[in-house]
Scaffold this active site. Structure first.
Site, PDB file in Angstrom:
ATOM      1  CD  GLU A  99      -9.695  -4.702  13.319  1.00 40.52           C
ATOM      2  OE1 GLU A  99     -10.142  -3.816  14.087  1.00 40.52           O
ATOM      3  OE2 GLU A  99      -9.750  -5.913  13.617  1.00 40.52           O
ATOM      4  CG  HIS A 169     -16.480 -14.771  10.760  1.00 43.13           C
ATOM      5  ND1 HIS A 169     -17.506 -14.523  11.651  1.00 43.13           N
ATOM      6  CD2 HIS A 169     -15.331 -14.635  11.466  1.00 43.13           C
ATOM      7  CE1 HIS A 169     -16.989 -14.261  12.845  1.00 43.13           C
ATOM      8  NE2 HIS A 169     -15.681 -14.327  12.759  1.00 43.13           N
TER       9      HIS A 169
END
Lengths: 364, 490
Positions: A99, A169
């Protein structure tokens, strides 16, 4: 890390696993590419609206790029479907699973005058890129005296609860980014909003973090204009007029709040509902005007209540509307635990929690 | 003698590779060493000339009369040969291989763990010895008299600037400074080897690159004093230079963050079809940051024309390289990511120039990243907030300052060529000193940036919260004027 990667890579199946959750302003059934109700308007779910926005963005600017983990085949939530085929693998491409690399790369690309549309697969995984966002993207223009900027950077990330996402998530990390001058934070509530706001973010000359409510990717369906349109940033919208209490929220939580408003109405309470849309820089004036009218404020978000953006709204409105308030500002938010899998129904700021808070605020 | 033999076998290897590249000759030998020896036994003549480029090089190099490559390939071609994974497996060995995504891999019955590092440390490419004498058999890119004199002059200017600004900080006139002492050659020679179109993403110890590109003593001084002429509008600490005109992105304090950004910038240059690359600098400490690894991996995968120049100066503030990483330093990290890499004597301006020049050519022509590890030494303290004698021996500093001084070494070479004299030196030093003192005087007198610059540029336009905060601040200032500095214009 490999275990985490395995987990995140199952994301492709997520859409089909999504449990039903009503979205009161729209039909709950999925009408993907359904019959157009009117010319130039199609019923689209949220991921398709995002997809359409990305097609429009890439089509309207040859110096725009879409990249991130697994975006090439269409993305784990299908938001980037068809882009690589249409615009080529040099403009729409997979990146390594890193990321900080994705955002660093995006900053460099944007600094050269391109529109860099970076996808972080889940907002839960944005933290390795925190330094690049906070120390680099946000300060790029300021620190150079406006000689350089990375305003072409837009970071897209699915956020929020999805019914079975557990710790990693499900998170709503927007408040972290709302503490950073130099970036904008935008969250849409529906497909039509998503397309118009995303196009605005992509074309805004400032770096933007755009969180997409993943629960609504398939669930929320709305009439979406097919043409290229933009919705203004830093402008809140009064979604529902009312006179007894003001409710402020954003993203997926808006539909829950709307249900609470409907139920409150049955009990004779008139609620005004505001979708903030842009969290920073936020439209204080619209909220202030509403609270001055209703005298009461309730803020609701999925993120943990402590240090959430609701605290900022509450504080600002108390500063501006203290003498008009008839009750303490109420916050109905996620609890201060990590996002729990089995306990998700207990954690969430549900309709009835909101309804109770509406009633106790009005009855204060 | 040993080094010469080493050098020859390496030369053989890359000639071999070049031939195979040109003639379509498929290397099927399993290791670089065996292919090298088989080549020697094959009796193809060893190229003895030191200066003539191979015949195929000229077409690749274009008509650049100022520079001339002796051998167009760098030593790092060896790494390229090893990376050519398909060479490990031949077609008739299908049952002996695993056909895995990314390419076939041969099976082996031997349980062998790869060594944690090579048997020998990767050698360090140099052109000039400590006395400024060109080393026998060295291959390097020629530097013209004009270029050499400019390089040397800029090194002296950088040195002089550092000395003066360091003193100015010590006098309390600026808040902070950081010198490039000991790293003048990496700064200037790398800058000289680039084109002004190349985009620089610096760390913070590369002001020489900006100086080479024409940033004036006045502009340096304006930044250090944070006055109204500072391009950065007085917002950052001293030494955080940046200049759009000079394609030099503004310095930020966090280390290594510029590295993945350089990959994005390089990708943009590639997509635009520009004949330019991105060049980014970092130190040995930076190589431990995640951004370093992110950048190398992205650069390789994206095939981005970016040159990574790592100044391995031995110390990250007080942390020596032994406490920073294992294996053989930085250069070996390149191969794991699939990046051509070279270790160069960072105190040898000609070696740095040659390596960067060649790296740039490869990066742009072949659309690929290159990693350069320059072995150098931070002769000064980390910054004016540091006293390096607390953690490293004075002898070590003195050795690098005197015996391995990069400026003196280059000076000997320039003098030997008859391009520089003591008279030139005295004239230059006094001129530069005068310019700098003038610049400091002017910078110090210049007013600070106006208060509105505190609020501008957070976004492209002033949002309502900042307008409100500016209004409130101005009201507070009226009430309590003595709380605020008087030299900031309102």
């Amino acid at each position: 890390m490999s275990a985490a990667n395995l987990v995140r890579r199952i994301g492709g199946r997520w859409g089909s696993l999504v449990s039903q959750r009503g979205f009161s302003t729209t039909p709950t059934s999925i009408i993907e590419n359904g019959a157009a109700a009117e010319q130039g308007v199609k019923s689209l779910n949220l991921y398709s609206a995002i997809n359409q926005a990305l097609h429009t963005a890439l089509d309207s600017d040859p110096r725009s790029y879409v990249f991130g983990e697994d975006v090439s085949f269409g993305g784990v939530f299908r938001c980037t479907t068809g882009l690589a085929d249409r615009f080529g693998k040099s403009r729409v491409f997979n990146t390594p699973l890193c990321e900080q690399g994705i955002i660093g790369f995006g900053i460099g690309l944007a600094a050269m005058g391109n529109r860099a549309i970076a996808e972080i697969q889940f907002a839960d995984y944005i933290f390795p890129a925190f330094d690049q966002i906070v120390n680099e993207a946000a300060k790029f223009r300021y620190r150079s005296g406006n000689q350089f900027n990375c305003g072409g950077l837009t970071i897209r990330a699915p956020y929020g609860a999805v019914g079975h996402g557990g710790h990693y998530h499900s998170q709503s990390p927007e408040a972290f980014f709302c503490h950073v001058p130099g970036i904008k934070v935008v969250i849409p509530r529906s497909p039509r909003q998503a397309k118009g706001l995303l196009l605005s973010c992509i074309r805004d000359p400032n770096p933007v973090v755009f969180f997409e409510p993943k629960w609504l990717y398939r669930l929320a369906v709305e009439e979406v204009p097919e043409d290229d349109y933009m919705l203004p940033l830093s402008e809140a919208e009064v979604v529902r007029q009312g006179s007894d209490i003001t409710l402020v929220g954003w993203g997926a939580q808006l539909s829950i709040m709307e249900q609470a408003c409907l139920d409150a109405e049955k009990e004779g309470i008139s609620c005004e509902l505001i979708d903030l849309k842009t969290l920073i820089p936020w439209d204080k004036e619209t909220v202030e005007a509403s609270v001055k009218k209703t005298g009461r404020l309730l803020i609701s978000h999925e993120a943990p209540v402590t240090g959430g953006f609701g605290a900022e709204i509450s504080s600002s409105i108390v500063e501006r509307c203290f003498s008009r308030l008839e009750a303490p500002v109420s916050r109905v938010c996620g609890l201060d635990t990590p996002f729990p899998l089995v306990f998700e129904p207990f954690y969430m700021p549900t309709k009835n929690k909101i309804l109770d808070a509406i009633k106790s605020t009005v009855d204060y | 003698m040993t080094t010469q033999i080493l050098g020859r076998s390496r030369t053989n290897l890359h000639l071999h590779k070049n031939l195979s590249f040109l003639l379509g000759y498929l290397v099927s030998k399993s290791t670089a060493t065996s292919s090298s020896s088989s080549f020697q036994s094959g009796g193809v003549p060893f190229v003895k000339c030191r200066h003539a480029p191979p015949p195929y090089a000229s077409s690749l190099l274009g008509n650049n009369s100022a520079t001339r490559l002796c051998f167009w390939r760098s030593e790092s071609t060896k790494a390229e040969a090893q990376l050519d994974l398909q060479h490990y497996v031949s077609e008739d060995e299908d049952e002996q291989v695993i056909d895995f995504p990314g390419g076939k891999v041969a099976f082996t019955p031997e349980m062998t763990f790869m060594a944690e590092s090579g048997q020998k440390r990767v050698p360090c490419y140099r052109v000039l010895d400590n006395n400024g004498e060109p080393v026998t058999f060295s291959n390097y890119v020629q530097v013209s008299k004009e270029m050499a004199v400019k390089m040397y002059s800029t090194m002296i200017t950088l040195q002089t600037m550092d000395n003066i600004f360091y003193e100015v900080q010590r006098q309390g006139r600026i808040s902070f400074y950081l010198t490039s002492a000991g790293e003048e050659a990496v700064n200037i020679a790398s800058a000289a080897a680039l084109s002004s179109d190349d985009i620089i993403l610096p760390q913070y110890r590369e002001p020489g690159v900006l100086m080479w590109r024409g940033f004036t003593p006045q502009q340096f001084a304006d930044q250090l004093f944070g006055n109204t002429n500072d391009f950065g509008k007085g917002r950052q600490m001293p030494i955080h230079y940046g200049s759009k005109k000079h394609n030099y992105l503004t310095v930020s304090s966090p280390i290594a963050t510029q590295l993945p950004q350089a990959v994005g910038a390089a990708y943009s240059l590639k997509m635009e079809g520009k004949s330019a690359c991105a060049v980014t600098y970092c130190g040995d400490g930076s190589t431990s940051e995640g951004d370093f690894h992110a950048a190398l991996n992205f650069a390789a995968v994206m095939e981005a024309p970016v040159v990574f120049i790592c100044r391995n100066n031995g110390w990250a503030i007080s942390t020596p390289v032994e406490q920073q990483f294992r294996s053989d330093g930085i250069v070996v990290k390149g191969q794991a990511y699939g990046i051509r890499s070279i270790r160069v004597d960072g105190n040898d301006a000609l070696a740095v120039y040659s390596a960067v020049h060649t790296a740039r050519e490869m990066a742009i022509r072949e659309k690929r990243p290159v990693l350069i590890e320059a072995l150098t030494y931070r002769v000064g303290h980390h910054s004016t907030s540091d006293d390096s004698t607390k953690y490293r021996p004075v002898d070590e500093i003195e050795y690098w300052k005197m015996a391995r001084n990069p400026v003196n070494r280059f000076k000997r070479w320039v003098e030997r060529n008859g391009w520089w004299s003591e008279k030139d030196e005295l004239e230059l030093r006094s001129r530069v000193r005068e310019q700098l003192l003038q610049a400091i005087k002017a910078a110090e007198k210049e007013q600070k940036p106006p208060l509105e610059d505190m609020f501008n540029d957070v976004y492209d336009q002033l949002p309502s919260n900042l307008k409100e905060q500016e209004r409130e601040l101005r009201e507070t200032m009226k009430k309590h004027p003595s709380d605020y500095p008087s030299d900031v214009p309102l």
